[in-house]
Design a protein around this motif. Sequence first.
Motif, PDB file in Angstrom:
ATOM      1  N   ALA A  33       0.839  -1.209   0.000  1.00  0.00           N
ATOM      2  CA  ALA A  33       0.000   0.000   0.000  1.00  0.00           C
ATOM      3  C   ALA A  33       0.868   1.251   0.000  1.00  0.00           C
ATOM      4  CB  ALA A  33      -0.929  -0.005   1.212  1.00  0.00           C
ATOM      5  N   ARG A  34       1.939   1.261   0.813  1.00  0.00           N
ATOM      6  CA  ARG A  34       2.813   2.440   0.861  1.00  0.00           C
ATOM      7  C   ARG A  34       3.540   2.638  -0.464  1.00  0.00           C
ATOM      8  NH1 ARG A  34       4.885   0.260   6.342  1.00  0.00           N
ATOM      9  NH2 ARG A  34       3.016   0.619   7.592  1.00  0.00           N
ATOM     10  N   LEU A  35       3.926   1.544  -1.103  1.00  0.00           N
ATOM     11  CA  LEU A  35       4.600   1.676  -2.387  1.00  0.00           C
ATOM     12  C   LEU A  35       3.636   2.172  -3.455  1.00  0.00           C
ATOM     13  CD1 LEU A  35       6.869  -1.505  -2.374  1.00  0.00           C
ATOM     14  CD2 LEU A  35       7.508   0.857  -1.879  1.00  0.00           C
ATOM     15  N   ARG A  36       2.369   1.772  -3.370  1.00  0.00           N
ATOM     16  CA  ARG A  36       1.374   2.290  -4.315  1.00  0.00           C
ATOM     17  C   ARG A  36       1.140   3.781  -4.077  1.00  0.00           C
ATOM     18  NH1 ARG A  36      -1.432  -2.414  -2.944  1.00  0.00           N
ATOM     19  NH2 ARG A  36      -3.126  -1.241  -1.945  1.00  0.00           N
ATOM     20  N   ILE A  37       1.208   4.188  -2.816  1.00  0.00           N
ATOM     21  CA  ILE A  37       1.094   5.622  -2.504  1.00  0.00           C
ATOM     22  C   ILE A  37       2.233   6.384  -3.167  1.00  0.00           C
ATOM     23  CG2 ILE A  37       1.318   7.342  -0.662  1.00  0.00           C
ATOM     24  CD1 ILE A  37      -0.195   5.412   1.177  1.00  0.00           C
ATOM     25  N   LEU A  38       3.451   5.875  -3.049  1.00  0.00           N
ATOM     26  CA  LEU A  38       4.609   6.544  -3.649  1.00  0.00           C
ATOM     27  C   LEU A  38       4.442   6.665  -5.161  1.00  0.00           C
ATOM     28  CD1 LEU A  38       7.541   4.909  -1.647  1.00  0.00           C
ATOM     29  CD2 LEU A  38       6.607   7.209  -1.370  1.00  0.00           C
ATOM     30  N   GLY A  73      11.577  10.225   5.234  1.00  0.00           N
ATOM     31  CA  GLY A  73      11.958  11.367   4.409  1.00  0.00           C
ATOM     32  C   GLY A  73      11.789  11.217   2.913  1.00  0.00           C
ATOM     33  N   VAL A  74      10.916  10.296   2.458  1.00  0.00           N
ATOM     34  CA  VAL A  74      10.741  10.134   1.017  1.00  0.00           C
ATOM     35  C   VAL A  74       9.562  10.944   0.481  1.00  0.00           C
ATOM     36  CG1 VAL A  74      11.851   7.892   0.915  1.00  0.00           C
ATOM     37  CG2 VAL A  74       9.391   8.025   1.301  1.00  0.00           C
ATOM     38  N   ILE A  75       8.685  11.423   1.400  1.00  0.00           N
ATOM     39  CA  ILE A  75       7.605  12.311   0.980  1.00  0.00           C
ATOM     40  C   ILE A  75       7.608  13.546   1.878  1.00  0.00           C
ATOM     41  CG2 ILE A  75       6.184  10.399   0.158  1.00  0.00           C
ATOM     42  CD1 ILE A  75       4.388  10.825   2.636  1.00  0.00           C
ATOM     43  N   LYS A  76       6.893  14.556   1.460  1.00  0.00           N
ATOM     44  CA  LYS A  76       6.745  15.774   2.254  1.00  0.00           C
ATOM     45  C   LYS A  76       5.292  16.211   2.184  1.00  0.00           C
ATOM     46  CE  LYS A  76       8.026  18.727  -1.662  1.00  0.00           C
ATOM     47  NZ  LYS A  76       8.936  19.787  -2.176  1.00  0.00           N
ATOM     48  N   LYS A  77       4.880  17.076   3.124  1.00  0.00           N
ATOM     49  CA  LYS A  77       3.515  17.605   3.064  1.00  0.00           C
ATOM     50  C   LYS A  77       3.563  19.126   3.157  1.00  0.00           C
ATOM     51  CE  LYS A  77       2.102  17.227   7.948  1.00  0.00           C
ATOM     52  NZ  LYS A  77       1.066  16.685   8.845  1.00  0.00           N
ATOM     53  N   GLU A  78       2.699  19.751   2.375  1.00  0.00           N
ATOM     54  CA  GLU A  78       2.613  21.209   2.320  1.00  0.00           C
ATOM     55  C   GLU A  78       1.148  21.603   2.204  1.00  0.00           C
ATOM     56  OE1 GLU A  78       6.580  22.604  -0.019  1.00  0.00           O
ATOM     57  OE2 GLU A  78       5.111  21.495  -1.213  1.00  0.00           O
ATOM     58  N   ALA A  79       0.844  22.800   2.644  1.00  0.00           N
ATOM     59  CA  ALA A  79      -0.532  23.285   2.564  1.00  0.00           C
ATOM     60  C   ALA A  79      -0.934  23.501   1.105  1.00  0.00           C
ATOM     61  CB  ALA A  79      -0.669  24.588   3.343  1.00  0.00           C
ATOM     62  N   GLY A  80      -2.161  23.081   0.794  1.00  0.00           N
ATOM     63  CA  GLY A  80      -2.690  23.265  -0.550  1.00  0.00           C
ATOM     64  C   GLY A  80      -4.178  23.528  -0.477  1.00  0.00           C
ATOM     65  N   LEU A  81      -4.842  23.585  -1.639  1.00  0.00           N
ATOM     66  CA  LEU A  81      -6.283  23.847  -1.695  1.00  0.00           C
ATOM     67  C   LEU A  81      -7.006  22.588  -2.145  1.00  0.00           C
ATOM     68  CD1 LEU A  81      -6.320  27.402  -3.309  1.00  0.00           C
ATOM     69  CD2 LEU A  81      -6.626  26.808  -0.896  1.00  0.00           C
ATOM     70  N   GLY A  82      -8.068  22.231  -1.426  1.00  0.00           N
ATOM     71  CA  GLY A  82      -8.851  21.060  -1.776  1.00  0.00           C
ATOM     72  C   GLY A  82      -9.764  21.314  -2.965  1.00  0.00           C
ATOM     73  N   TRP A  93      -3.850  19.474   3.613  1.00  0.00           N
ATOM     74  CA  TRP A  93      -2.458  19.054   3.525  1.00  0.00           C
ATOM     75  C   TRP A  93      -2.292  18.213   2.275  1.00  0.00           C
ATOM     76  CZ3 TRP A  93       1.115  21.428   6.004  1.00  0.00           C
ATOM     77  CH2 TRP A  93       0.899  21.931   7.292  1.00  0.00           C
ATOM     78  N   GLU A  94      -1.344  18.592   1.426  1.00  0.00           N
ATOM     79  CA  GLU A  94      -1.037  17.816   0.225  1.00  0.00           C
ATOM     80  C   GLU A  94       0.313  17.134   0.398  1.00  0.00           C
ATOM     81  OE1 GLU A  94      -3.407  19.733  -3.496  1.00  0.00           O
ATOM     82  OE2 GLU A  94      -1.340  20.380  -3.191  1.00  0.00           O
ATOM     83  N   TYR A  95       0.357  15.883  -0.030  1.00  0.00           N
ATOM     84  CA  TYR A  95       1.580  15.087   0.083  1.00  0.00           C
ATOM     85  C   TYR A  95       2.199  14.917  -1.298  1.00  0.00           C
ATOM     86  CZ  TYR A  95      -0.339  13.941   4.675  1.00  0.00           C
ATOM     87  OH  TYR A  95      -0.844  14.017   5.945  1.00  0.00           O
ATOM     88  N   SER A  96       3.523  14.948  -1.324  1.00  0.00           N
ATOM     89  CA  SER A  96       4.232  14.767  -2.600  1.00  0.00           C
ATOM     90  C   SER A  96       5.565  14.082  -2.349  1.00  0.00           C
ATOM     91  CB  SER A  96       4.459  16.116  -3.296  1.00  0.00           C
ATOM     92  OG  SER A  96       5.253  16.965  -2.485  1.00  0.00           O
ATOM     93  N   LEU A  97       6.110  13.506  -3.400  1.00  0.00           N
ATOM     94  CA  LEU A  97       7.442  12.899  -3.301  1.00  0.00           C
ATOM     95  C   LEU A  97       8.487  13.989  -3.149  1.00  0.00           C
ATOM     96  CD1 LEU A  97       7.540  10.139  -6.075  1.00  0.00           C
ATOM     97  CD2 LEU A  97       7.671   9.775  -3.614  1.00  0.00           C
ATOM     98  N   VAL A  98       9.501  13.749  -2.337  1.00  0.00           N
ATOM     99  CA  VAL A  98      10.638  14.666  -2.339  1.00  0.00           C
ATOM    100  C   VAL A  98      11.347  14.489  -3.678  1.00  0.00           C
ATOM    101  CG1 VAL A  98      10.888  14.558   0.160  1.00  0.00           C
ATOM    102  CG2 VAL A  98      12.205  12.999  -1.265  1.00  0.00           C
ATOM    103  N   PRO A  99      12.030  15.514  -4.182  1.00  0.00           N
ATOM    104  CA  PRO A  99      12.722  15.374  -5.468  1.00  0.00           C
ATOM    105  C   PRO A  99      13.654  14.172  -5.465  1.00  0.00           C
ATOM    106  CG  PRO A  99      12.702  17.667  -4.778  1.00  0.00           C
ATOM    107  CD  PRO A  99      12.151  16.869  -3.620  1.00  0.00           C
ATOM    108  N   GLY A 100      13.479  13.297  -6.451  1.00  0.00           N
ATOM    109  CA  GLY A 100      14.318  12.110  -6.557  1.00  0.00           C
ATOM    110  C   GLY A 100      14.040  11.048  -5.511  1.00  0.00           C
TER     111      GLY A 100
END
Length: 261
Positions: A33-38, A73-82, A93-100
Amino acid sequence: MDSADKSPTIIVHEGADSLEELSEYLDVLSSSARLRILKFLGKKPRDARAISKEIETSYENTKKHLDRLLSIGVIKKEAGLGAPTSKGIHPVWEYSLVPGGMEVIVRNLGLFSNTRVQVVGSEISKRLGEVKGTLSKEVLGNVPAAIVLGGPDDGKVFSLRDSTVSIGRNDPEHASSYRPDSDIVLSDSYTAVTRVSRPHGRLVHDKGTWFIEDCGSTGGTQLNNTKLEKNVRTPVRDGDLIELAKGISGVKLLLILPGNS
């Protein structure tokens, strides 16, 4: 282990700090499940509810998975708009991959596999293989790959989708003689590596086995620290390390070959 295998072996005693860190890392990545999230986050940032819907689990479980991924440390979260609703648009909160981020995971697991980690009194080696297999299936689609180690292209992953893959430095003056989308084309910073249009080396898949061949390069090619004869195909396997030329102007490629160990 094959007696002819020249790759290094690291023996780690159970209880060592490095083992505890590796164990935690593997625990986080052991979940499909976590790998599918990534993989899902590789497309664009998403909020937890969108991720929950994608991986078909509860919002609460999704949040737990995201917290574990944040911890390494493979993802990060930042404020975004729903998404817009009848009550307006609300911050989320929006989640995204860290660069690379994905490249780093593949690189780390591949490096541990290449060093043939052996842990006294532990099954960490077995778990490492299991996690690497799950990663290959869920993220890479079981497609063979080569990962660049060192230099400006460090961590870059090249999928090996064709039966013949040329390897070398970028050569814009002879672009028609190679395939940028399927060959391993390195940056000009690796000056000891022959131009890909010649090329320096070649990976060939034949009858279920991958081979590496040095195509008469000036800098030479090494497989697990053993120099290859020019124009002779040598079989390779999962976790092998290929070095094109020596020193800081050369490059190392780590092979990820599912089902070819």
